[in-house]
Design a protein around this motif. Sequence first.
Motif, short mmCIF file in Angstrom:
data_model
loop_
_atom_site.label_atom_id
_atom_site.label_comp_id
_atom_site.label_asym_id
_atom_site.label_seq_id
_atom_site.Cartn_x
_atom_site.Cartn_y
_atom_site.Cartn_z
N THR A 38 46.71 80.78 40.09
CA THR A 38 45.34 81.16 39.74
C THR A 38 45.12 82.65 39.98
O THR A 38 45.86 83.30 40.72
CB THR A 38 44.32 80.35 40.57
OG1 THR A 38 44.52 80.62 41.96
CG2 THR A 38 44.44 78.87 40.29
N ARG B 121 47.95 84.31 42.44
CA ARG B 121 48.16 83.57 43.68
C ARG B 121 49.37 82.65 43.53
O ARG B 121 49.83 82.39 42.42
CB ARG B 121 46.92 82.75 44.00
CG ARG B 121 45.73 83.62 44.33
CD ARG B 121 44.53 82.77 44.66
NE ARG B 121 43.43 83.61 45.11
CZ ARG B 121 42.16 83.30 44.94
NH1 ARG B 121 41.81 82.17 44.37
NH2 ARG B 121 41.23 84.12 45.37
N THR B 122 49.87 82.15 44.64
CA THR B 122 51.07 81.29 44.58
C THR B 122 50.85 80.05 43.74
O THR B 122 51.79 79.51 43.17
CB THR B 122 51.54 80.89 45.99
OG1 THR B 122 50.46 80.27 46.68
CG2 THR B 122 52.04 82.09 46.76
N ASP B 123 49.60 79.59 43.61
CA ASP B 123 49.33 78.41 42.78
C ASP B 123 49.10 78.79 41.31
O ASP B 123 48.80 77.92 40.48
CB ASP B 123 48.14 77.61 43.33
CG ASP B 123 46.82 78.38 43.27
OD1 ASP B 123 46.78 79.51 42.76
OD2 ASP B 123 45.81 77.81 43.73
#
Length: 144
Positions: A67, A63-65
Amino acid sequence: MTEGRVLALDLGTVRVGVALSDPTRRFAQPLDVLPAQENWIQRVRELVVTHQVTLVLVGLPTRTDGTAGPEVERVRGWTEELRQGIPQVPIQFYDERFTTRIAQQALLAGDVSRKGRKQRVDKVAAAVLLQGFLDGGCTGGRSS
């Protein structure tokens, strides 16, 4: 820097984008788009032999974060199947965040038609992934 060709895979549910490095691991080029519903592992095995690949790089769709989501587990599962199909070649994961977006922008900038973009985006995304790995000194840089 390690030498030998690297084959990069962008594993999607519909298509598998494939890119290949030169033997000195400096440049990535889009190679192929394989249908994910067919026996893509057999085709990857053939490409590994034909191009004397010494490493397979698999894009990990974090994911973009940063995770891991369900897509990461799907890719890890497919990669285990791939390991069984090509046990002689190491497989490494590499963060593929934004590679498809970058590939789409590059194809748009190149004035590629909508149909042409759909047919090419996966292999161009694999090449973006691979070039990022190569530019990072083939040490993994953003690997997981």
